[in-house]
Scaffold this motif. Structure first.
Motif, PDB file in Angstrom:
ATOM      1  N   PRO A  18       0.831  -1.209   0.000  1.00 42.26           N
ATOM      2  CA  PRO A  18       0.000   0.000   0.000  1.00 42.26           C
ATOM      3  C   PRO A  18       0.868   1.262   0.000  1.00 42.26           C
ATOM      4  O   PRO A  18       1.975   1.271   0.539  1.00 42.26           O
ATOM      5  N   VAL A  19       0.354   2.308  -0.607  1.00 41.37           N
ATOM      6  CA  VAL A  19       1.071   3.572  -0.745  1.00 41.37           C
ATOM      7  C   VAL A  19       0.268   4.668  -0.051  1.00 41.37           C
ATOM      8  O   VAL A  19      -0.936   4.781  -0.237  1.00 41.37           O
ATOM      9  N   THR A  20       0.950   5.474   0.752  1.00 43.66           N
ATOM     10  CA  THR A  20       0.307   6.603   1.402  1.00 43.66           C
ATOM     11  C   THR A  20       0.230   7.762   0.410  1.00 43.66           C
ATOM     12  O   THR A  20       1.249   8.139  -0.164  1.00 43.66           O
ATOM     13  N   PRO A  21      -0.974   8.302   0.196  1.00 43.65           N
ATOM     14  CA  PRO A  21      -1.110   9.416  -0.765  1.00 43.65           C
ATOM     15  C   PRO A  21      -0.310  10.638  -0.324  1.00 43.65           C
ATOM     16  O   PRO A  21      -0.091  10.819   0.870  1.00 43.65           O
ATOM     17  N   PRO A  22       0.091  11.478  -1.268  1.00 43.58           N
ATOM     18  CA  PRO A  22      -0.211  11.345  -2.687  1.00 43.58           C
ATOM     19  C   PRO A  22       0.697  10.314  -3.349  1.00 43.58           C
ATOM     20  O   PRO A  22       1.873  10.215  -3.033  1.00 43.58           O
ATOM     21  N   VAL A  23       0.117   9.540  -4.254  1.00 43.74           N
ATOM     22  CA  VAL A  23       0.869   8.550  -5.016  1.00 43.74           C
ATOM     23  C   VAL A  23       1.683   9.301  -6.070  1.00 43.74           C
ATOM     24  O   VAL A  23       1.146  10.103  -6.827  1.00 43.74           O
ATOM     25  N   CYS A  24       2.984   9.056  -6.075  1.00 50.22           N
ATOM     26  CA  CYS A  24       3.903   9.755  -6.985  1.00 50.22           C
ATOM     27  C   CYS A  24       4.141   8.907  -8.236  1.00 50.22           C
ATOM     28  O   CYS A  24       4.533   7.749  -8.131  1.00 50.22           O
ATOM     29  N   VAL A 141      -3.947   2.288  -2.301  1.00 54.73           N
ATOM     30  CA  VAL A 141      -4.011   3.270  -1.216  1.00 54.73           C
ATOM     31  C   VAL A 141      -4.792   2.617  -0.080  1.00 54.73           C
ATOM     32  O   VAL A 141      -5.876   2.084  -0.308  1.00 54.73           O
ATOM     33  N   PRO A 142      -4.256   2.636   1.149  1.00 60.16           N
ATOM     34  CA  PRO A 142      -4.969   2.004   2.260  1.00 60.16           C
ATOM     35  C   PRO A 142      -6.307   2.698   2.499  1.00 60.16           C
ATOM     36  O   PRO A 142      -6.443   3.899   2.298  1.00 60.16           O
ATOM     37  N   LEU A 143      -7.292   1.904   2.881  1.00 62.56           N
ATOM     38  CA  LEU A 143      -8.595   2.467   3.206  1.00 62.56           C
ATOM     39  C   LEU A 143      -8.502   3.200   4.527  1.00 62.56           C
ATOM     40  O   LEU A 143      -7.619   2.923   5.337  1.00 62.56           O
ATOM     41  N   GLY A 144      -9.435   4.110   4.769  1.00 60.94           N
ATOM     42  CA  GLY A 144      -9.475   4.968   5.959  1.00 60.94           C
ATOM     43  C   GLY A 144      -8.980   4.333   7.256  1.00 60.94           C
ATOM     44  O   GLY A 144      -8.613   3.178   7.288  1.00 60.94           O
ATOM     45  N   PRO A 145      -9.006   5.110   8.351  1.00 55.62           N
ATOM     46  CA  PRO A 145      -8.438   4.672   9.633  1.00 55.62           C
ATOM     47  C   PRO A 145      -9.079   3.464  10.226  1.00 55.62           C
ATOM     48  O   PRO A 145     -10.086   3.007   9.999  1.00 55.62           O
TER      49      PRO A 145
END
Length: 145
Positions: A18-24, A141-145
């Motif tokens: 998973p990638v933490t936004p913003p995705v580069c 992108v990981p889903l919310g908390p």
């Protein structure tokens, strides 16, 4: 006639972290109009995107590490396969997903693309919807908390 898949198949079986936004996203393309149009689409969708040609991208990755690379195949100086092979020699680029984004047919680029370390294919004729779906698969992108 079967419907086209919603997302092109991956060439790899590896799992993507998973990638933490913003995705580069690094767009490697010699057609500057296309590169900047694609950059604008990606930025509108919330990605951080940069463009470079086949040699400039190898300089750029020394100081900026993308989460994904979208590489054209037919470029002067270095083609997309050569770019992918060069990127795979850089330690921090070994696991970065590389997508072949080309007007060539998939069957014409799969064998060399896989050998060069590319992870997936997307036809330029598919438009941005298919590419965006593919980006979501290789850089989830990981889903919310």
């Amino acid at each position: 006639m079967a419907a086209a898949p919603l997302t092109p198949p991956l060439w790899t079986t590896r799992e993507f972290s998973p990638v933490t936004p913003p995705v580069c996203v690094l767009i490697v393309e010699d057609d500057y109009d296309l590169a900047y149009a694609l950059q604008a689409v990606l930025e509108t969708e919330g990605f951080e995107a940069r463009t470079a040609d086949s040699t400039g991208c190898l300089t750029l990755i020394r100081r900026w590490i993308p989460h994904i690379v979208i590489a054209d195949i037919e470029m002067p100086l270095l083609n997309g396969f050569e770019v992918a092979r060069a990127m795979r020699q850089v330690a921090h680029m070994r696991l970065v997903p590389i997508i072949a984004h080309t007007s060539l047919a998939e069957e014409d680029v799969t064998k060399e693309g896989v050998a060069a370390g590319m992870d997936a294919y997307c036809s330029k004729s598919d438009g941005p919807t298919m590419l965006l779906a593919l980006l979501g698969r290789v850089a989830p992108v990981p889903l919310g908390p």
